[in-house]
Design an enzyme around this catalytic site. Structure first.
Site, PDB file in Angstrom:
ATOM      1  N   TYR A  56     -57.072  -1.240-107.188  1.00 15.07           N
ATOM      2  CA  TYR A  56     -57.670  -1.202-108.530  1.00 15.07           C
ATOM      3  C   TYR A  56     -58.825  -2.423-108.769  1.00 15.07           C
ATOM      4  O   TYR A  56     -58.493  -3.219-108.266  1.00 15.07           O
ATOM      5  CB  TYR A  56     -56.807  -1.239-109.564  1.00 15.07           C
ATOM      6  CG  TYR A  56     -57.371  -0.187-111.138  1.00 15.07           C
ATOM      7  CD1 TYR A  56     -57.323   0.916-111.052  1.00 15.07           C
ATOM      8  CD2 TYR A  56     -57.588  -1.090-111.980  1.00 15.07           C
ATOM      9  CE1 TYR A  56     -58.046   1.613-112.099  1.00 15.07           C
ATOM     10  CE2 TYR A  56     -57.991  -0.529-113.322  1.00 15.07           C
ATOM     11  CZ  TYR A  56     -58.336   0.815-113.307  1.00 15.07           C
ATOM     12  OH  TYR A  56     -58.804   1.600-114.283  1.00 15.07           O
ATOM     13  N   VAL A 157     -54.566  11.988-120.818  1.00 20.13           N
ATOM     14  CA  VAL A 157     -56.263  12.115-121.162  1.00 20.13           C
ATOM     15  C   VAL A 157     -56.551  13.597-121.286  1.00 20.13           C
ATOM     16  O   VAL A 157     -57.135  13.805-122.636  1.00 20.13           O
ATOM     17  CB  VAL A 157     -57.218  11.686-120.136  1.00 20.13           C
ATOM     18  CG1 VAL A 157     -58.651  11.462-120.385  1.00 20.13           C
ATOM     19  CG2 VAL A 157     -57.019  10.119-119.813  1.00 20.13           C
ATOM     20  N   ARG A 177     -52.739  22.746-112.267  1.00 20.26           N
ATOM     21  CA  ARG A 177     -52.401  23.147-110.905  1.00 20.26           C
ATOM     22  C   ARG A 177     -50.852  23.995-110.923  1.00 20.26           C
ATOM     23  O   ARG A 177     -50.418  24.209-110.058  1.00 20.26           O
ATOM     24  CB  ARG A 177     -52.282  22.031-110.000  1.00 20.26           C
ATOM     25  CG  ARG A 177     -51.226  20.920-110.455  1.00 20.26           C
ATOM     26  CD  ARG A 177     -51.438  19.696-109.237  1.00 20.26           C
ATOM     27  NE  ARG A 177     -50.222  18.896-109.882  1.00 20.26           N
ATOM     28  CZ  ARG A 177     -49.629  17.644-109.011  1.00 20.26           C
ATOM     29  NH1 ARG A 177     -50.133  17.627-107.535  1.00 20.26           N
ATOM     30  NH2 ARG A 177     -49.077  17.170-109.452  1.00 20.26           N
ATOM     31  N   TYR A 241     -63.703  10.688-114.051  1.00 22.80           N
ATOM     32  CA  TYR A 241     -62.977   9.336-114.597  1.00 22.80           C
ATOM     33  C   TYR A 241     -61.620   9.032-113.692  1.00 22.80           C
ATOM     34  O   TYR A 241     -61.008   8.156-114.246  1.00 22.80           O
ATOM     35  CB  TYR A 241     -62.742   9.436-116.020  1.00 22.80           C
ATOM     36  CG  TYR A 241     -61.656  10.558-116.596  1.00 22.80           C
ATOM     37  CD1 TYR A 241     -62.288  11.867-116.474  1.00 22.80           C
ATOM     38  CD2 TYR A 241     -60.413  10.337-116.553  1.00 22.80           C
ATOM     39  CE1 TYR A 241     -61.259  12.885-116.841  1.00 22.80           C
ATOM     40  CE2 TYR A 241     -59.568  11.154-116.943  1.00 22.80           C
ATOM     41  CZ  TYR A 241     -59.965  12.755-116.909  1.00 22.80           C
ATOM     42  OH  TYR A 241     -59.143  13.587-117.404  1.00 22.80           O
TER      43      TYR A 241
HETATM   44  N1  NAP Z   1     -61.843   6.159-116.028  1.00 15.54           N
HETATM   45  C1  NAP Z   1     -60.945   5.588-117.132  1.00 15.54           C
HETATM   46  O1  NAP Z   1     -61.346   4.950-118.044  1.00 15.54           O
HETATM   47  C2  NAP Z   1     -59.747   6.227-117.149  1.00 15.54           C
HETATM   48  C3  NAP Z   1     -58.797   5.952-118.408  1.00 15.54           C
HETATM   49  C4  NAP Z   1     -57.650   6.784-118.622  1.00 15.54           C
HETATM   50  C5  NAP Z   1     -57.201   7.467-117.521  1.00 15.54           C
HETATM   51  N2  NAP Z   1     -58.120   7.552-116.144  1.00 15.54           N
HETATM   52  C6  NAP Z   1     -57.503   8.284-114.958  1.00 15.54           C
HETATM   53  O2  NAP Z   1     -57.114   9.331-115.412  1.00 15.54           O
HETATM   54  C7  NAP Z   1     -56.278  10.086-114.780  1.00 15.54           C
HETATM   55  C8  NAP Z   1     -55.113  10.909-115.568  1.00 15.54           C
HETATM   56  O3  NAP Z   1     -54.651   9.407-116.197  1.00 15.54           O
HETATM   57  P1  NAP Z   1     -53.375   9.799-117.195  1.00 15.54           P
HETATM   58  O4  NAP Z   1     -52.738   8.741-117.727  1.00 15.54           O
HETATM   59  O5  NAP Z   1     -53.794  10.771-118.372  1.00 15.54           O
HETATM   60  O6  NAP Z   1     -52.313  10.598-116.435  1.00 15.54           O
HETATM   61  P2  NAP Z   1     -50.683  11.252-116.439  1.00 15.54           P
HETATM   62  O7  NAP Z   1     -50.569  11.448-118.061  1.00 15.54           O
HETATM   63  O8  NAP Z   1     -49.860  10.182-115.849  1.00 15.54           O
HETATM   64  O9  NAP Z   1     -50.880  12.556-115.890  1.00 15.54           O
HETATM   65  C9  NAP Z   1     -51.054  12.665-114.482  1.00 15.54           C
HETATM   66  C10 NAP Z   1     -51.900  14.029-114.034  1.00 15.54           C
HETATM   67  O10 NAP Z   1     -52.248  14.136-112.740  1.00 15.54           O
HETATM   68  C11 NAP Z   1     -52.038  15.410-112.279  1.00 15.54           C
HETATM   69  N3  NAP Z   1     -52.183  15.140-111.002  1.00 15.54           N
HETATM   70  C12 NAP Z   1     -51.341  14.378-110.180  1.00 15.54           C
HETATM   71  N4  NAP Z   1     -51.322  14.502-109.027  1.00 15.54           N
HETATM   72  C13 NAP Z   1     -52.383  15.440-108.827  1.00 15.54           C
HETATM   73  C14 NAP Z   1     -53.316  15.924-107.777  1.00 15.54           C
HETATM   74  N5  NAP Z   1     -53.060  15.566-106.330  1.00 15.54           N
HETATM   75  N6  NAP Z   1     -54.272  16.863-107.962  1.00 15.54           N
HETATM   76  C15 NAP Z   1     -54.306  17.432-109.014  1.00 15.54           C
HETATM   77  N7  NAP Z   1     -53.661  16.698-110.212  1.00 15.54           N
HETATM   78  C16 NAP Z   1     -52.981  15.729-109.961  1.00 15.54           C
HETATM   79  C17 NAP Z   1     -50.737  15.739-112.912  1.00 15.54           C
HETATM   80  O11 NAP Z   1     -50.516  17.154-112.947  1.00 15.54           O
HETATM   81  P3  NAP Z   1     -49.080  17.693-112.992  1.00 15.54           P
HETATM   82  O12 NAP Z   1     -48.861  17.641-114.538  1.00 15.54           O
HETATM   83  O13 NAP Z   1     -49.266  18.877-112.501  1.00 15.54           O
HETATM   84  O14 NAP Z   1     -48.046  16.582-112.208  1.00 15.54           O
HETATM   85  C18 NAP Z   1     -51.103  15.162-114.510  1.00 15.54           C
HETATM   86  O15 NAP Z   1     -51.727  16.153-115.154  1.00 15.54           O
HETATM   87  C19 NAP Z   1     -55.868   9.012-113.716  1.00 15.54           C
HETATM   88  O16 NAP Z   1     -56.286   9.209-112.563  1.00 15.54           O
HETATM   89  C20 NAP Z   1     -56.054   7.857-114.654  1.00 15.54           C
HETATM   90  O17 NAP Z   1     -56.351   6.739-113.749  1.00 15.54           O
HETATM   91  C21 NAP Z   1     -59.338   7.011-116.233  1.00 15.54           C
END
Ligand code: NAP
Length: 336
Positions: A56, A157, A177, A241
């Site tokens: 990261y 998110v 998915r 994102y």
């Molecule tokens: N850029 C930014 O400022 C920012 C801010 C916040 C979060 N994020 C990013 O946003 C993403 C989601 O974060 P979160 O905290 O909301 O996640 P989270 O609640 O922990 O959930 C993870 C999600 O990713 C899905 N997932 C996992 N592996 C996958 C794959 N190989 N293909 C497709 N979907 C997959 C899961 O699907 P299932 O439910 O089917 O397991 C679940 O919906 C992460 O990548 C995080 O780093 C970015």
């Protein structure tokens, strides 16, 4: 007086549940402009795991304490502090290293949270709902009733996007998915829920009645992102994102040349670095209001004591969860 407290510490980068340990550290007495805060709750977000893995852009000096966000209760204030009082619940500073029993921070870097918001929900407001709100507002000036596309719709998110869009009068097409999530997300306010597949762009066109869709939000990458981009109207914007699939983006020349699709990125850490305090305050006020009215809510699968770090991190890394994994401080557990 210095307190000995325990914290989750990593001395090297690596597999999170193998390198993060539960250790004793210092929590010094606050100086004049500082406060000592005791942890109430802090989530384990994907970025926290990436920080420990060393994958990261934020790389704390080692040994480091992980935890980008969390909620604490003020237990001791420095002599000059007027902005918060003992007993206030506060959002901890962005990127602080929240996975500790207690710590000392500048009084100006914490944000008081109003009553009426559950501890674990307040602990999760700073990153994911803020990201959802900014992406919905800052790229395209959406009109009432417009559609927004997103993948990873079951993520924290993604659910915040559904909830904020609904509260703002925008409609969402949500891609997941797992078919078993379709009804659950509809019950949570999603207008349309579709399952990943090659015919997704056609399914999106059918679901929206061929509406010109101008905004798509991508947290998956690879083919999933490409399908969203193909469903956008000419001149539409896709905001990346996250990269949950770890697959790179593939951008066909034709989508750029003939459709003028705009490929943008968003990172909430950068937004916090650049935003004026008044903009951050206005956003928190909005998120607090939505949370208090029950319009913003993230499911929780389990809350672990900080000492159970290995089990908690392994659990958070599992796919197909029903909600977030959090750490609860002692105060959280004693209140249950
Ligand atoms: N850029 C930014 O400022 C920012 C801010 C916040 C979060 N994020 C990013 O946003 C993403 C989601 O974060 P979160 O905290 O909301 O996640 P989270 O609640 O922990 O959930 C993870 C999600 O990713 C899905 N997932 C996992 N592996 C996958 C794959 N190989 N293909 C497709 N979907 C997959 C899961 O699907 P299932 O439910 O089917 O397991 C679940 O919906 C992460 O990548 C995080 O780093 C970015």
């Amino acid at each position: 007086m210095n307190l000995k407290v325990r914290a989750i510490v990593f001395h090297t980068h690596g597999v999170p549940e193998e390198v993060a340990r539960w250790e004793e550290t210092d929590a010094p007495a606050p100086t004049a402009d500082e406060v000592r805060v005791r942890l109430l709750a802090a989530p384990i977000n994907p970025a926290d795991l990436n920080v420990i893995e060393g994958k990261y852009p934020i790389r704390p000096a080692l040994p480091g304490v992980p935890g980008v966000e969390g909620l604490g209760v003020v237990e001791n204030v420095g002599l000059a502090v007027k902005s918060v009082r003992s007993g206030d619940r506060v959002l901890l500073p962005h990127g602080y290293g929240t996975w500790r029993e207690a710590g000392v921070v500048k009084a100006g870097s914490v944000w008081p949270v109003p009553e009426g918001i559950a501890t674990e929900q307040a602990a999760m407001l700073r990153i994911n709902p803020a990201t959802a709100l900014r992406m919905l507002r800052d790229f395209v000036a959406l009109q009432a009733g417009e559609w927004v596309l997103q993948n990873a719709a079951n993520s924290a998110v993604g659910r915040a996007v559904i909830q904020i869009a609904r509260a703002s009068g925008w409609r969402t097409v949500n891609v997941v998915r797992r078919p078993e999530l379709v009804e659950e997300l509809k019950a949570a306010g999603a207008d349309v829920v579709l399952v990943e597949g090659d015919d997704l762009p056609a399914q999106i066109t059918a679901a929206t009645g061929g509406a010109a869709v101008r905004l798509a939000l991508n947290a998956v990458g690879g083919d999933s992102a490409l399908r969203l981009a193909k469903a956008l109207a000419p001149g539409g914007t896709i905001v990346t994102y996250g990269a949950m699939s770890r697959q790179p983006l593939r951008i066909p020349n034709g989508l750029l040349i003939f459709q003028d699709i705009r490929w943008r990125g968003f990172w909430i850490s950068q937004w916090y670095r650049e935003a004026a305090a008044a903009s951050i305050g206005a956003m928190f006020a909005e998120l607090f209001d939505l949370a208090r009215r029950g319009l913003l809510h993230a499911p929780v699968e389990r809350i672990y004591p900080l000492a159970e770090v290995a089990a908690a991190l392994a659990h958070a890394a599992q796919a197909r969860r029903s909600g977030k994994i959090l750490f609860g401080g002692e105060t959280w557990f004693s209140a249950q």
